[in-house]
Write a protein that holds these residues in place. Structure first.
Motif, PDB file in Angstrom:
ATOM      1  N   ALA A  67     -15.541  50.219   6.729  1.00 41.47           N
ATOM      2  CA  ALA A  67     -14.991  49.938   8.178  1.00 41.47           C
ATOM      3  C   ALA A  67     -15.264  51.000   9.176  1.00 41.47           C
ATOM      4  O   ALA A  67     -14.750  51.759   9.450  1.00 41.47           O
ATOM      5  CB  ALA A  67     -13.548  49.681   8.006  1.00 41.47           C
ATOM      6  N   GLY A  68     -16.529  50.942   9.388  1.00 45.06           N
ATOM      7  CA  GLY A  68     -17.073  51.588  10.435  1.00 45.06           C
ATOM      8  C   GLY A  68     -18.737  51.584  10.388  1.00 45.06           C
ATOM      9  O   GLY A  68     -19.307  51.179   9.521  1.00 45.06           O
ATOM     10  N   PRO A  69     -19.485  52.262  11.273  1.00 45.84           N
ATOM     11  CA  PRO A  69     -20.907  52.394  11.343  1.00 45.84           C
ATOM     12  C   PRO A  69     -21.232  53.111  10.117  1.00 45.84           C
ATOM     13  O   PRO A  69     -21.011  54.138  10.331  1.00 45.84           O
ATOM     14  CB  PRO A  69     -21.218  52.647  12.750  1.00 45.84           C
ATOM     15  CG  PRO A  69     -20.000  53.562  13.046  1.00 45.84           C
ATOM     16  CD  PRO A  69     -18.794  52.758  12.762  1.00 45.84           C
ATOM     17  N   VAL A  70     -22.217  52.543   9.348  1.00 42.49           N
ATOM     18  CA  VAL A  70     -22.907  53.196   8.208  1.00 42.49           C
ATOM     19  C   VAL A  70     -24.320  53.829   8.818  1.00 42.49           C
ATOM     20  O   VAL A  70     -25.325  53.084   8.645  1.00 42.49           O
ATOM     21  CB  VAL A  70     -23.012  52.440   6.974  1.00 42.49           C
ATOM     22  CG1 VAL A  70     -23.756  53.221   5.918  1.00 42.49           C
ATOM     23  CG2 VAL A  70     -21.702  51.945   6.381  1.00 42.49           C
ATOM     24  N   THR A  71     -24.124  54.839   9.533  1.00 41.36           N
ATOM     25  CA  THR A  71     -25.381  55.675  10.017  1.00 41.36           C
ATOM     26  C   THR A  71     -25.433  57.115   9.723  1.00 41.36           C
ATOM     27  O   THR A  71     -24.529  57.726   9.762  1.00 41.36           O
ATOM     28  CB  THR A  71     -25.524  55.349  11.503  1.00 41.36           C
ATOM     29  OG1 THR A  71     -24.468  56.122  12.040  1.00 41.36           O
ATOM     30  CG2 THR A  71     -25.715  53.931  11.974  1.00 41.36           C
ATOM     31  N   ILE A  75     -20.187  59.534   7.804  1.00 40.95           N
ATOM     32  CA  ILE A  75     -19.549  58.361   7.969  1.00 40.95           C
ATOM     33  C   ILE A  75     -18.161  58.779   8.391  1.00 40.95           C
ATOM     34  O   ILE A  75     -17.263  59.127   7.721  1.00 40.95           O
ATOM     35  CB  ILE A  75     -19.535  57.303   7.396  1.00 40.95           C
ATOM     36  CG1 ILE A  75     -21.317  57.009   6.677  1.00 40.95           C
ATOM     37  CG2 ILE A  75     -18.908  55.969   7.635  1.00 40.95           C
ATOM     38  CD1 ILE A  75     -21.271  56.169   5.734  1.00 40.95           C
ATOM     39  N   THR A  78     -13.602  54.289  11.431  1.00 42.67           N
ATOM     40  CA  THR A  78     -13.152  53.497  12.512  1.00 42.67           C
ATOM     41  C   THR A  78     -11.678  53.794  12.711  1.00 42.67           C
ATOM     42  O   THR A  78     -11.301  54.310  13.945  1.00 42.67           O
ATOM     43  CB  THR A  78     -13.531  52.343  12.949  1.00 42.67           C
ATOM     44  OG1 THR A  78     -15.049  52.136  12.693  1.00 42.67           O
ATOM     45  CG2 THR A  78     -13.195  51.799  14.312  1.00 42.67           C
ATOM     46  N   ASN A 102     -21.688  48.680   5.687  1.00 39.50           N
ATOM     47  CA  ASN A 102     -20.579  48.340   6.715  1.00 39.50           C
ATOM     48  C   ASN A 102     -19.633  47.315   5.986  1.00 39.50           C
ATOM     49  O   ASN A 102     -20.112  46.273   5.371  1.00 39.50           O
ATOM     50  CB  ASN A 102     -21.150  47.787   7.949  1.00 39.50           C
ATOM     51  CG  ASN A 102     -20.156  47.502   8.955  1.00 39.50           C
ATOM     52  OD1 ASN A 102     -19.919  46.055   8.775  1.00 39.50           O
ATOM     53  ND2 ASN A 102     -19.271  48.180   9.622  1.00 39.50           N
ATOM     54  N   ASP A 103     -18.401  47.303   5.974  1.00 41.13           N
ATOM     55  CA  ASP A 103     -17.355  46.485   5.522  1.00 41.13           C
ATOM     56  C   ASP A 103     -17.680  44.855   6.064  1.00 41.13           C
ATOM     57  O   ASP A 103     -17.636  44.017   5.058  1.00 41.13           O
ATOM     58  CB  ASP A 103     -15.976  46.816   5.911  1.00 41.13           C
ATOM     59  CG  ASP A 103     -15.610  46.725   7.276  1.00 41.13           C
ATOM     60  OD1 ASP A 103     -16.357  46.868   8.174  1.00 41.13           O
ATOM     61  OD2 ASP A 103     -14.451  46.305   7.556  1.00 41.13           O
ATOM     62  N   GLY A 145     -13.880  42.881  12.952  1.00 35.92           N
ATOM     63  CA  GLY A 145     -15.437  43.041  12.362  1.00 35.92           C
ATOM     64  C   GLY A 145     -16.206  42.017  12.722  1.00 35.92           C
ATOM     65  O   GLY A 145     -15.743  40.929  12.829  1.00 35.92           O
ATOM     66  N   ALA A 160     -25.303  44.271  10.027  1.00 37.23           N
ATOM     67  CA  ALA A 160     -23.925  44.638  10.419  1.00 37.23           C
ATOM     68  C   ALA A 160     -24.061  45.175  11.948  1.00 37.23           C
ATOM     69  O   ALA A 160     -25.003  45.564  12.303  1.00 37.23           O
ATOM     70  CB  ALA A 160     -23.337  46.056   9.632  1.00 37.23           C
ATOM     71  N   GLU A 162     -21.324  46.461  15.417  1.00 38.03           N
ATOM     72  CA  GLU A 162     -20.088  46.853  15.896  1.00 38.03           C
ATOM     73  C   GLU A 162     -19.696  46.262  17.105  1.00 38.03           C
ATOM     74  O   GLU A 162     -19.096  46.464  17.991  1.00 38.03           O
ATOM     75  CB  GLU A 162     -20.114  48.425  16.439  1.00 38.03           C
ATOM     76  CG  GLU A 162     -20.330  49.370  15.148  1.00 38.03           C
ATOM     77  CD  GLU A 162     -19.217  49.305  14.211  1.00 38.03           C
ATOM     78  OE1 GLU A 162     -17.995  49.170  14.837  1.00 38.03           O
ATOM     79  OE2 GLU A 162     -19.433  49.346  13.037  1.00 38.03           O
TER      80      GLU A 162
END
Length: 326
Positions: A67-71, A75, A78, A102-103, A145, A160, A162
């Motif tokens: 649960a958050g940006p995968v960059t 990581i 959030t 990302n979830d 999400g 994905a 945000e």
């Protein structure tokens, strides 16, 4: 057949399941184990607890939805305190192959792979999801999400986003009052401040203040439980207002994505399965001015798969590592 561990890490819970992917791409999830993220200091310690509960050595492959940006290689979650360093996952978890996604990207994979009987119609035409075009995927939970997938002959592409962090757009005077209450505490008010599980607290408090009632100090779980059980009129009214807000933002995302269909997801969505079709969700979803007729033609469904995050994470792994078509 390939064995792996599927993980779905949210703001409140981390779900694990032993999973197998057959040669034809068929995914089979074992019984999920749910751990509270607040009970563990890291992914590694939660992984070790899951291994202890299984009583066996875990497969050397993992599909991880976050649960958050995968960059990048670091990581930051959030809605919980875990920090995941993708460059160290193989060493920390003892795996040879892994996928991190990302979830809600994972949920979009689940939408692409799930059978049609896994979808419950909410509003719009009662027809199967389109075989081509874009599908918006939206799910309120600890946060909000948002993802979308584009289908084309023989395959699909997941994006994905945000999107839960875009600015909240009020539609009527009650929305204005909710926004004013939140703006007193936050420099900016994102959509997920309202359209998420915890968002029900400020909705409830705003409605109470508008009726000049004393604002009860209730947590979000209590409001949801009382409202869904029809034990408290104000809690039920807060849920009705939540459904309106969810309808508005779902329509906004459909417009922004150029969607041919919308799928709602998440545990909170499942709890609202019987309420959403009877609520003001549909009218707010369509309420887009000159595009109201177009919006009425977009099917909105709820995915009823019990673990779409785990299923979708496994689907993403199979595409990346096993070269399955879907």
């Amino acid at each position: 057949m390939t064995e792996l561990v599927a993980l779905d890490i949210g703001g409140t819970h981390a779900r694990f399941a032993l999973t197998s992917v057959a040669e034809d791409g068929t995914i089979a999830l074992g019984d999920p184990v749910t751990l509270k993220t607040s009970d563990f200091v890291s992914l590694q310690t939660a992984w070790e607890e899951f291994e202890s509960r299984t009583g066996r050595t875990l497969p050397r492959a993992a599909a991880i939805a976050i649960a958050g940006p995968v960059t990048g290689e670091t990581i930051r979650m959030t809605n919980n305190s875990w920090v995941i360093r993708t460059g160290q996952i193989d060493e920390q978890l003892g795996v040879d192959r892994f996928t991190v996604i990302n979830d809600f990207g994972a949920v979009a994979h689940a939408v692409a792979r799930a059978d049609e009987d896994q979808f419950v119609p909410i509003t719009g035409p009662d027809k199967p999801l389109p075989s081509s075009g874009t599908v918006s995927v939206i799910g309120p939970g600890t946060g909000l999400g948002v993802a979308h997938l584009h289908r084309f002959p023989g395959s699909y592409h997941v994006q994905a986003t945000e999107g839960g962090h875009i600015d909240f757009a009020p539609v009527d005077h009650i929305d204005d009052a909710i926004l004013a209450r939140l703006r007193a505490r936050h420099r900016r008010v994102s959509t997920e401040r309202i359209v998420s599980g915890p968002g029900i607290v400020d909705i409830h408090a705003t409605l109470a203040s508008m009726e000049h009632r004393k604002i009860e100090d209730l947590d979000d779980r209590t409001i949801w439980e009382r409202g869904l059980a029809n034990e408290d009129a104000l809690c039920s009214a807060a849920i009705d207002r939540f459904c309106l807000a969810l309808g508005s933002v779902s329509g906004d995302y459909a417009l922004a994505h150029g969607a041919s269909a919308v799928v709602l997801a998440g545990g909170l969505g499942l709890r609202l399965k019987a309420i959403l079709p009877q609520s003001g969700f549909a009218s707010r979803f369509r309420y887009k001015g000159r595009y109201e007729q177009m919006m009425a033609g977009i099917p909105v469904k709820l995915i009823a798969h019990p673990q779409p995050g785990l299923f979708g994470a496994a689907a993403a792994f199979s595409r990346e590592h096993l070269a399955t078509l879907m």
